[in-house]
Structure formats: structure tokens, C-alpha cells
Design an enzyme around this catalytic site. Sequence first.
Site, PDB file in Angstrom:
ATOM      1  CD  GLU A  13      -1.877 -18.676  28.788  1.00 11.07           C
ATOM      2  OE1 GLU A  13      -1.957 -18.787  27.558  1.00 11.07           O
ATOM      3  OE2 GLU A  13      -2.821 -18.282  29.503  1.00 11.07           O
ATOM      4  CB  SER A 143      -1.594 -21.985  27.091  1.00  9.63           C
ATOM      5  OG  SER A 143      -1.321 -20.936  26.206  1.00  9.63           O
ATOM      6  CE1 TYR A 209       2.075 -21.945  22.673  1.00  8.98           C
ATOM      7  CE2 TYR A 209       1.411 -22.971  24.732  1.00  8.98           C
ATOM      8  CZ  TYR A 209       1.208 -22.029  23.738  1.00  8.98           C
ATOM      9  OH  TYR A 209       0.127 -21.192  23.809  1.00  8.98           O
ATOM     10  NE  ARG A 248      -6.641 -21.192  18.993  1.00  2.85           N
ATOM     11  CZ  ARG A 248      -5.906 -20.909  20.061  1.00  2.85           C
ATOM     12  NH1 ARG A 248      -4.893 -20.069  19.983  1.00  2.85           N
ATOM     13  NH2 ARG A 248      -6.180 -21.475  21.226  1.00  2.85           N
ATOM     14  CG  ASP A 250      -9.596 -23.007  21.160  1.00  2.00           C
ATOM     15  OD1 ASP A 250      -9.186 -22.406  20.151  1.00  2.00           O
ATOM     16  OD2 ASP A 250      -8.986 -23.025  22.240  1.00  2.00           O
ATOM     17  CD  GLU A 263     -10.564 -21.938  25.880  1.00  2.00           C
ATOM     18  OE1 GLU A 263      -9.809 -21.000  26.172  1.00  2.00           O
ATOM     19  OE2 GLU A 263     -10.569 -23.026  26.482  1.00  2.00           O
ATOM     20  CG  ASN A 265      -7.871 -18.957  22.785  1.00  2.00           C
ATOM     21  OD1 ASN A 265      -7.335 -19.215  23.841  1.00  2.00           O
ATOM     22  ND2 ASN A 265      -8.563 -19.869  22.093  1.00  2.00           N
ATOM     23  N   GLY A 269      -1.953 -16.916  20.311  1.00  2.00           N
ATOM     24  CA  GLY A 269      -0.497 -16.994  20.202  1.00  2.00           C
ATOM     25  C   GLY A 269      -0.006 -16.544  18.835  1.00  2.00           C
TER      26      GLY A 269
END
Length: 303
Positions: A13, A143, A209, A248, A250, A263, A265, A269
Site C-alpha cells: 500500500e 486496501s 483508488y 474506520r 468496515d 475489520e 482500519n 486513508g
Amino acid sequence: MRVGVIAGGISSEREVSLKSGQAVFNALRELGFNTVFIDAGTDLCEKIKQEKIDVAFLVLHGGWGENGGVQGMLEVMGIPYTGSGVLASALAMDKEATKKIFLYHSIPVPPFKTVYKSDYLSSAFSLQSLSFPLVVKPAHEGSSVGVNIVRSEKELDEALKEAFKYGNRAILEKYIEGKEIHIGVLGNRALGGVEVRPKKEFYSYEAKYTKGLTDYILPPEIDASVYEKLKELGLKAHQALGCKGATRVDMLVDEKNNVYVLEVNTIPGMTETSLLPKIASLSGYDFKSLVKEILELALKDEE
């Protein structure tokens, strides 16, 4: 106070991390902070010493930048840093450990099975109770790197080979059709959420992305009571792992409004297409004020 924005790293990443880091660096400069950008490589410790930073703003994604490695080094050096500590970072980066912690705290997760590369290569390998379709993912990547949805034995074989490129464990997870919701957490409160609607099969690395490949619905188009449950579970997941700063979470909501946590994070990002800044805007944060709050939370921990 000299702030070191640490980004890049050597994980898969890296490119996304550099973009995130540049955005954070620019925001801190515009806010008037004495800021230096540090591209993290194997010489990271020497670079930090040379730059004489007082606090590290971590924008590393994946690898030792997000699994507690860099966090441990900074603690040994006596330098405060943004985000979660060593243990929370390590737990969140390990999808198997994350799921086990969630189950202990009665946080719902999709049915899953961990497959070791050595077992996969032996005759002992079997699917047991899991049936197709499945989501196959490496145990340690972010990611959506190495993630595939599979619907047959042949696809499973290819997906496992792909997942094992990133480590010796893979997660086989029941594929749950529904809405993908991401909840942003800052400090000890849920900021809100965003619904992602990828134009690809799922929210893949490419969909994340590449501009135009995903629609973002703010706030999510779901029942108000379900939205509240998502925010509560998002905060609970953040706290269950012992996370700090901004994360964050998910999540998935199926057709019957059952909620599942995938999960957390710990270093989300921070690019122009990233989800956390979008979510934070629901609570009145622009990008610069979000960056400032993340930094202030790190300094507050040191008091």
C-alpha cells in the site's frame, strides 16, 4: 513543536500511503505547524533522529507501518504518535485475531475459517462447513489487496494462491450480499458513516483508488435504527481492540438488516477519495480540522 508526517513504507500500500501523507503534510503546513515529510524505509529510525521530530503523524498503510512495528519503535524512542498503540495496531492488522476479539465481545462477524498455507498444500485441507460463494483474503493485508470473491473450487484454488503471496494464512469468509457501510470513529465517538456502491463486483483496490468506480452515499440510505446500531457497533469494535485516534470500521448490512463487522482500519486513508474525510464531513470537519484533531488526540494522550 516539530511534526513528522511518516508515510510510504515498504508494504503493498506504499503508493496510497504516499498520497495520504502528502495530503496530511500539506494540511499541517497550511495550519502553521512546523512539519517535515518522512518517507519511511528501512532507515526510518535514522531519518527520525536526523529530523528531530517531537511528534509523529502516522499515515502508513499496511506492513510494519500499521501492525505495531513502527509504533513500538517510536515508543522506544520516546516520541508520541497519532493513532492506536502497539497491541491494538497488531490485533487490527491480523484479521483472524480481530474476528476472535469481536466474537468474545459479542460483535457479529461473518462465518469464517482460517487456512494455513501448509494445510492447503497437504491432503488435510477441506472446506468443512463453509459453502460457496466465499470471500478469500490474506490475514494481514489492507486496501482489499489479495481479496477475491469465489464461487467454485477452481476459483478458490486461484484465490488462495493469490492470498498466500502475502503471508502463510488466508481467511475464508462467507460471502454476504448487502450494503457495505463504513463507520468513522474519532476519539471515543462515532462520526457517522458512508455507504459505498462499487461499480465493480466489490470494493476492490481498483474501486477504492480509481475515481468514478465507486459511488459514495452520505449518510447511508438505510433505516435510521440500523444506522444507529452500525454506529454503536463501530465504536464498540474500535474499543474492543483498544484503538485510539481515528479509525474506520468496515461493516455489512444484509437484506434482513443483520449487521456484520469485517475489520477496523487503525490508519485510514487520507487521500481525496478516502472514506474517513468524507465521513468526518458529516460531523462538521473539513480536511484540515480533521487532521488537527487527530494530532491533538495524540498529544492529549501524552499529558
